[in-house]
Design a protein around this motif. Sequence first.
Motif, short mmCIF file in Angstrom:
data_model
loop_
_atom_site.label_atom_id
_atom_site.label_comp_id
_atom_site.label_asym_id
_atom_site.label_seq_id
_atom_site.Cartn_x
_atom_site.Cartn_y
_atom_site.Cartn_z
N ALA A 47 0.83 -1.21 0.00
CA ALA A 47 0.00 0.00 0.00
C ALA A 47 0.86 1.26 0.00
N ILE A 48 1.95 1.23 0.82
CA ILE A 48 2.85 2.38 0.87
C ILE A 48 3.51 2.60 -0.48
N ASN A 49 3.88 1.50 -1.15
CA ASN A 49 4.53 1.60 -2.46
C ASN A 49 3.58 2.20 -3.49
N LEU A 50 2.30 1.78 -3.43
CA LEU A 50 1.31 2.32 -4.36
C LEU A 50 1.10 3.81 -4.13
N ILE A 51 1.03 4.18 -2.82
CA ILE A 51 0.86 5.60 -2.49
C ILE A 51 2.08 6.39 -2.97
N GLN A 52 3.27 5.80 -2.76
CA GLN A 52 4.50 6.47 -3.18
C GLN A 52 4.50 6.70 -4.69
N LYS A 53 4.15 5.64 -5.42
CA LYS A 53 4.14 5.77 -6.87
C LYS A 53 3.08 6.76 -7.35
N ALA A 54 1.94 6.76 -6.66
CA ALA A 54 0.84 7.62 -7.09
C ALA A 54 1.06 9.08 -6.71
N SER A 55 1.90 9.35 -5.70
CA SER A 55 2.02 10.69 -5.16
C SER A 55 3.30 11.41 -5.54
N PHE A 56 4.36 10.68 -5.92
CA PHE A 56 5.66 11.31 -6.11
C PHE A 56 6.17 11.10 -7.54
N ASP A 57 6.90 12.09 -7.99
CA ASP A 57 7.57 12.00 -9.28
C ASP A 57 8.68 10.95 -9.20
N ALA A 58 8.71 10.03 -10.16
CA ALA A 58 9.63 8.90 -10.08
C ALA A 58 11.08 9.33 -10.12
N LEU A 59 11.41 10.37 -10.89
CA LEU A 59 12.81 10.77 -11.06
C LEU A 59 13.30 11.61 -9.88
N THR A 60 12.53 12.63 -9.47
CA THR A 60 13.02 13.60 -8.48
C THR A 60 12.52 13.33 -7.07
N GLN A 61 11.53 12.43 -6.89
CA GLN A 61 10.93 12.14 -5.58
C GLN A 61 10.29 13.37 -4.95
N LEU A 62 9.93 14.36 -5.79
CA LEU A 62 9.08 15.46 -5.34
C LEU A 62 7.62 15.09 -5.62
N TYR A 63 6.69 15.85 -5.03
CA TYR A 63 5.28 15.63 -5.35
C TYR A 63 5.07 15.75 -6.86
N ASN A 64 4.25 14.82 -7.43
CA ASN A 64 3.88 14.99 -8.84
C ASN A 64 2.78 16.04 -8.94
N ARG A 65 2.37 16.34 -10.15
CA ARG A 65 1.42 17.46 -10.36
C ARG A 65 0.12 17.28 -9.59
N PRO A 66 -0.59 16.10 -9.68
CA PRO A 66 -1.86 15.97 -8.96
C PRO A 66 -1.68 16.09 -7.44
N THR A 67 -0.62 15.45 -6.91
CA THR A 67 -0.41 15.49 -5.46
C THR A 67 -0.09 16.89 -4.99
N PHE A 68 0.75 17.60 -5.76
CA PHE A 68 1.11 18.96 -5.35
C PHE A 68 -0.12 19.86 -5.34
N LEU A 69 -0.94 19.79 -6.40
CA LEU A 69 -2.13 20.66 -6.47
C LEU A 69 -3.11 20.32 -5.36
#
Length: 676
Positions: free
Chosen positions: A487-509
Motif C-alpha cells: 500500500a505504501i509503495n502504491l501511495i509512493q508511486k501515485a504521489s511522487f515524481d519517479a525521477l526527483t521524488q518530489l510531489y507529482n502534479r496531482p499530489t502537489f495541487l
Amino acid sequence: MKIRIKLASLMLIILIIPIIMASAVYSSSCAKAIAKVQISTLGSAVEDRAVYLDHMLESLIAGHKSFTTDKAVRGFAQHFAEGSYSPEESDYVNALIQDTVRLSSDITDMFLLSDKGVVIAAYNKNNIGSTDEKFSDYISYASSNNGISEIFPPTASNKCHLYSCRRIYDLNNKKIGVSVQKISLEVPADMLKVPGYSSFSTLLIVDKNGRYISSSVSNPRKLEDVVEFRAIAENVSEAIPYYGGTAGTETITKTTKDFTYFGCPVQNGSLSVVALFEEDLAEKYASASISGGTIAVIAVTILASAAIIFVCFIFTEPIHKLIDVISRKNKGDVNVRLDFTTNDEFGKISTEFNAMFDSIFESEQRYRTVVSMMDNVVFEINLKTFKVYVSNNFNQKFSFRAKDDSINESFLYKMKVHKDDMKRYKEELNAIVSSQGDKWEGEYRMKNLYGDFSWIRVKGKKFFDRTGNPAKIIGMLMDIDKEKKSAINLIQKASFDALTQLYNRPTFLRTLDEEMAASSSRRSLDALMFIDLDDFKHFNDEYGHKCGDEVLKFVADTIKEVTYEKGFGGRLGGDEFVMCLTNLKLIGDAGKAAAEVISILNEGFFSESTELHLNIHCSIGIAFFRENGSNSAELLEAADSAMYKIKKSGKSNFAYAGGETNIHAVDSNATFDSTF
C-alpha cells in the motif's frame, strides 16, 4: 457428622483452656524472668561470634594484602602481562599459593587472574590458562567491602564460602590483575550453635544481599523466603548493610510482640551475625524446669493444647485439602480433583467443584486449540499479577526472548519498535494498560525473527471482573508487512515524481488546495513559487538525457533543502518545478528563498556522466495566497505569469506577481540570507 456438630465440639474444648491457664500464672511469670536473662546471654553470644568472624576475616585480609604486595608476585604478574616471565617466577608464585592454602584452615582455593581474566597461577594447577567467567565480579568485590564478597552456595568440595579479592599492581602501580581466595564458612557456621538455645533461638550469618546461612542451613537462603526471618530486615536494618545502607558498629537489639532480634555487624566484610529469640518458646522451656505442681499444670496445658490441635486438624483438614486443590488448579494441574466421600457439606462442595473444574478444562482446551490453529500471535496480560502470556508461535516470528513472564520484561516493553512509531506505540500501550482505555488497535514496525523491521498490527481488548475492575487484556499480533508495504509503495508511486521524488502534479495541487484552506483559517502569510529552468534543452542536446536527469535531480534536491520544515515542493513536468512556502514572517522572505534557489543552482554541481561542473539558471515567479489567487489554479497562473516576465526580461531572476515594480535584479555570484 455435620459441620455445626464439629464446631460445637471445638468450642467446648476451647472453654476449658482459660481454667487451665489460670493455674499457670505463677509459672509464667517465672518463665519470663528466665527468658530475660537468656536474652542478655544470647546478645553476648551474638557479639562473640561477630568478633570471631571479624577477626578471622581481618587476618585473612591482612595475609592476602601481604601476598598481593609481595614484590615477586607483582613482578611475575607484570612480566606475564608483558609476555616475558620466566618459569622460575611462575614456580615460585605457584609454590607460594600452595603454601598459603595448605597453611590456612579457612582458605580452600586460591588463584591469580590477569587483567583479561585468564588464570596465570593457581592452587589447582590444572586451572592455569583457563578463563574465569566471574572475572568482572572479582574486580567488583576487590573495589569494596575490603575485598570480601557475599555468601556463595556450597560446591562439591566445601560448604558455603566467600571470595576475598584484591587487585594486583605492577611495579609502576598500574592495575594488571586480581588475586582471589576462596574462604570456607564451615567453622563460623558451626560456631552459630548456642548450647541450650537451639530450641527457641536461631543464629544467622547474613550478607549484603539479605542471604543467610546457619549451623543447619548450608545453602544460602533469602530472609524473605522464611516467614519468621522477614521481620529481621525491618528490626535490625542498621546491622544489615543490604537493608540499612552502611553497616553500624554496635549490636542492635529490637523487641516485637513475639520475638527479640539481635544484629551485630562484621566490619571487615558486608556481613552481620543476627539472632532470633522466640520468647514464648523460651518461656515454655523455662516453665518445664519448674518443679512441683507447676509441672503438672503445664502437663495438663500441653495435653489440652494437643487436644485442641488434634481437633483443629480434623476440623480443618478438608479446608486445607480444598485450598491445596484450588492452588494446584491455578498452577495448571488439569488432572486435580476434590475427593471428599463424606455425606456432609464438604461432600457436596466436592461434587460442585469437580463439575466446575471439568467445565473450566473444556473451555481452556477450546481456547488453546483455537490459538494453536491461528497464524497470528495471541497474548494475554493479567492486570492483577502483571504477568504476560504469549502463544508458542511468537518464537517463530520474533527473535525477542523475555527474561521472565513479568510485564516489564515482556515484548510489550522490551521488543524493538521503529523510532518513528515508538512514541505513538508507548502512548497507546500505556493507555490500555492504565485505566484510560479498553481497546487497543494500532500498526507499528517491530523487529522480526530476521532482525528486520516489519509492519505488525496490534489489536487488544480489556476484560473486567465482576466488580468492574480491569482483570486482563487479550490481544493479537498480526503480520501485515506485505500488504502494508504494498500500500505504501502504491501511495509512493501515485504521489511522487519517479525521477526527483518530489510531489507529482496531482499530489502537489491537492496538497496546495489543503494548505490554502488551512492558511485562510490561520490567516498566515504563504507563497507559491513557479520555477522554470533556463535553456534546459541545452543539457539534453549537448550532453545527453542522462545529464539532463542529473540536472533535474539537483534542482529537486535544492528545492527539498530550501523547503525543509518550511513548506513543500513538486514537479509539474519537464523542467517546471513549484515550491510552497508557509508561515512567512515578511513578504520579503519569499524573495530571499527565491534568491537562495537561484544562488545554489548558479553555483552548480559536478556531473558524473559528463565529469564536468555544470551551472544551472532558472526564472522564478512568486504569488501570495489570497492576494494573487483564491484557489490553486489562480495562484499557479499568477506565479506562472510572473515567471514569464523574468523570461522576457533576461532570465535567471525572480519576480512577484502583480507588476514590473516587483522585479529585482539578482547577482549570480551574490550570497543570500536563507533564514526566514
